[in-house]
Design an enzyme around this catalytic site. Structure first.
Site, PDB file in Angstrom:
ATOM      1  N   LYS A  49       0.865  -1.192   0.000  1.00 15.10           N
ATOM      2  CA  LYS A  49       0.000   0.000   0.000  1.00 15.10           C
ATOM      3  C   LYS A  49       0.899   1.240   0.000  1.00 15.10           C
ATOM      4  CE  LYS A  49      -0.312   1.907   3.498  1.00 15.10           C
ATOM      5  NZ  LYS A  49      -0.190   2.459   4.838  1.00 15.10           N
ATOM      6  N   ASP A  64      -5.006   0.081   9.247  1.00 11.58           N
ATOM      7  CA  ASP A  64      -4.829  -0.017   7.788  1.00 11.58           C
ATOM      8  C   ASP A  64      -5.446  -1.283   7.197  1.00 11.58           C
ATOM      9  OD1 ASP A  64      -3.455   2.290   7.354  1.00 11.58           O
ATOM     10  OD2 ASP A  64      -1.469   1.357   7.247  1.00 11.58           O
TER      11      ASP A  64
HETATM   12  O1  C5P Z   1      -3.542   0.245  13.986  1.00 13.22           O
HETATM   13  P1  C5P Z   1      -2.112  -0.158  13.992  1.00 13.22           P
HETATM   14  O2  C5P Z   1      -1.837  -1.285  14.931  1.00 13.22           O
HETATM   15  O3  C5P Z   1      -1.530  -0.369  12.665  1.00 13.22           O
HETATM   16  O4  C5P Z   1      -1.338   1.114  14.582  1.00 13.22           O
HETATM   17  C1  C5P Z   1      -0.129   1.015  15.270  1.00 13.22           C
HETATM   18  C2  C5P Z   1      -0.004   2.233  16.162  1.00 13.22           C
HETATM   19  O5  C5P Z   1       0.165   3.405  15.360  1.00 13.22           O
HETATM   20  C3  C5P Z   1      -1.188   2.517  17.055  1.00 13.22           C
HETATM   21  O6  C5P Z   1      -1.116   1.810  18.264  1.00 13.22           O
HETATM   22  C4  C5P Z   1      -1.086   4.014  17.250  1.00 13.22           C
HETATM   23  O7  C5P Z   1      -0.090   4.301  18.212  1.00 13.22           O
HETATM   24  C5  C5P Z   1      -0.536   4.506  15.930  1.00 13.22           C
HETATM   25  N1  C5P Z   1      -1.612   4.918  15.003  1.00 13.22           N
HETATM   26  C6  C5P Z   1      -2.284   6.112  15.247  1.00 13.22           C
HETATM   27  N2  C5P Z   1      -3.292   6.494  14.397  1.00 13.22           N
HETATM   28  C7  C5P Z   1      -3.602   5.755  13.311  1.00 13.22           C
HETATM   29  C8  C5P Z   1      -2.926   4.572  13.037  1.00 13.22           C
HETATM   30  C9  C5P Z   1      -1.930   4.165  13.921  1.00 13.22           C
HETATM   31  O8  C5P Z   1      -2.013   6.814  16.224  1.00 13.22           O
HETATM   32  N3  C5P Z   1      -4.579   6.166  12.508  1.00 13.22           N
END
Ligand code: C5P
Length: 314
Positions: free
Chosen positions: A23, A152
Site C-alpha cells: 500500500k 490499515d
Molecule cells: O492500527 P495499527 O496497529 O496499525 O497502529 C499502530 C499504532 O500506530 C497505534 O497503536 C497508534 O499508536 C498509531 N496509530 C495512530 N493512528 C492511526 C494509526 C496508527 O495513532 N490512525
C-alpha cells in the site's frame, strides 16, 4: 516462494493463494487525534503489483510458516504474535471454526516499512480463510475484524485506490488517476509507527484540515502538481527519527524524470513518481548503483505504463 512451497508440500493439494499488495500513501494528512490516542487521517492510497503472498493448505491445526526474501526480519518473533496468525485465530474464534489451516506467508516486502505489509498480510489471510473455510460473514463483520487487527487493515481488504479518513476505517472512492509508475525505495531500516506518531507531537504539529477530493480527469502533470500541494505529515517526524529517509528522498527526487518523491505511511519506504516505466527503471538502476544495500523496486509494466487507479490493485 511458490516453488519452495510446492517442494515442501508433500501432498498433491494446490495451496489457495492470496496476494497481499504493498500500500502506498500518495499523501497523508494527520487531521486530528481521538481521545483514545489514535490519529485521524486523510490519505489517498494505491496498491502496487508487488507484495507478499498467503498460501493455505488443509491441516488439522492452525499453523504459520514464514518463508521468502524478507522472512529473516521476522525471525525471533513468535509466529503466534504475527498479524497473519492473529487474523486467522480471530476469524476461527468468531465463526467457531474447528478445522485447521496450514498457512504460509511468503514475505517479500520489508517489515515495518510504511507499505502496510503486515496489514495487507492480515487482510489477505481473512479473505483467504473466509473462502477456505467457506464462511458467510454478515455485512460489516469482516471490516470490524479487520479494524480490530489494525487501522490499515480495512483498506488493505479492498486492495484498490481509495481515500481513507477516520483512523483508516472510513473508505471513500477516489476519481480515476492518470498513467504513472513508481520506484519504491527502502533504506533497509524498520520504522515503528507509534514512535513516528509520538515524534509528530514533539515537533510543531498542527492538525491539517481535510483536503478537497482529488479532482478527476487530470493529466499526469496536473495530477503531480495536485499531489505536490499535499504532503505526508509523518515525513518530518520520521526523518528526525531516521535521517537516512532524507537521503532517500534526495536521491530519488534527483533522478531524471522523477516528478515527485514522498514517503509512504510512517516510512521508511519512499516512492518516486514517474510518467513512464523506462524512466522509473532507469532511476531504479541508478539508485541501486549508488545504494546496492537498499531495497528498490519499480511498480509498473513494460507496456504503456499504468493507470494508477486501475492497474495498481492486488
Ligand atoms: O492500527 P495499527 O496497529 O496499525 O497502529 C499502530 C499504532 O500506530 C497505534 O497503536 C497508534 O499508536 C498509531 N496509530 C495512530 N493512528 C492511526 C494509526 C496508527 O495513532 N490512525
Amino acid at each position: 516462494m511458490p516453488c519452495r512451497l510446492a517442494m515442501q508440500n508433500k501432498s498433491s493439494a494446490r495451496p489457495l493463494r492470496y496476494f497481499a499488495p504493498a500500500k502506498i500513501n500518495l499523501y497523508l494528512h494527520v487531521t486530528g487525534q481521538r481521545p483514545d490516542g489514535y490519529h485521524e487521517l486523510d490519505s489517498v492510497v494505491i496498491f502496487a503489483p508487488i507484495g507478499d503472498d498467503i498460501f493455505i493448505l488443509p491441516a488439522d491445526d492452525l499453523t504459520l510458516e514464514i518463508i521468502g526474501p524478507e522472512a529473516h526480519a521476522l525471525q525471533g518473533f513468535e509466529a503466534s504474535e504475527n498479524l497473519v496468525f492473529r487474523a486467522a485465530r480471530m476469524l476461527a474464534e468468531k465463526y467457531k471454526v474447528t478445522a485447521g489451516a496450514a498457512i504460509t506467508l511468503n514475505k517479500v516486502l520489508p517489515v515495518a516499512s510504511g507499505m502496510g505489509g503486515g496489514s495487507a498480510d492480515a487482510a489477505a489471510t481473512l479473505k483467504a480463510l473466509v473462502e477456505f473455510w467457506k464462511l458467510k460473514p454478515a455485512a460489516g463483520e469482516l471490516v470490524e475484524l479487520a479494524l480490530a487487527l489494525g487501522a490499515d487493515v480495512p483498506v488493505c481488504m479492498k486492495s484498490r485506490p481509495l481515500r481513507m479518513t477516520g483512523i483508516g476505517e472510513k473508505l471513500h472512492e477516489t476519481p480515476a488517476m492518470p498513467n504513472g509508475c513508481l520506484v519504491l525505495v527502502n533504506p533497509r531500516i524498520s520504522q515503528s509507527t507509534p514512535e513516528v506518531f509520538e515524534e509528530l507531537h514533539r515537533g510543531k504539529w498542527k492538525a491539517s484540515g481535510y483536503s478537497s477530493e482529488l479532482p478527476s480527469d487530470l493529466d499526469f502533470y496536473a495530477f503531480v502538481s495536485e499531489l505536490k500541494s499535499r504532503a505526508n505529515d509523518l515525513e518530518q517526524p520520521a526523518i528526525r527519527l531516521a535521517p537516512v529517509i532524507e537521503d532517500v528522498l534526495a536521491v530519488t527526487s534527483a533522478q531524471a524524470n522523477c516528478r515527485l518523491a514522498r514517503m509512504s505511511g510512517s516510512g521508511a519506504t519512499c516512492f518516486g513518481l514517474f510518467q513512464k516505466i523506462e524512466e522509473a527503471e532507469a532511476a531504479a538502476t541508478e539508485i541501486r548503483r549508488h545504494q546496492p544495500e537498499w531495497w528498490i523496486q519499480t511498480a509498473g509494466s513494460g507496456d504503456e505504463g499504468h493507470d494508477l487507479r486501475q492497474a495498481y490493485t492486488g
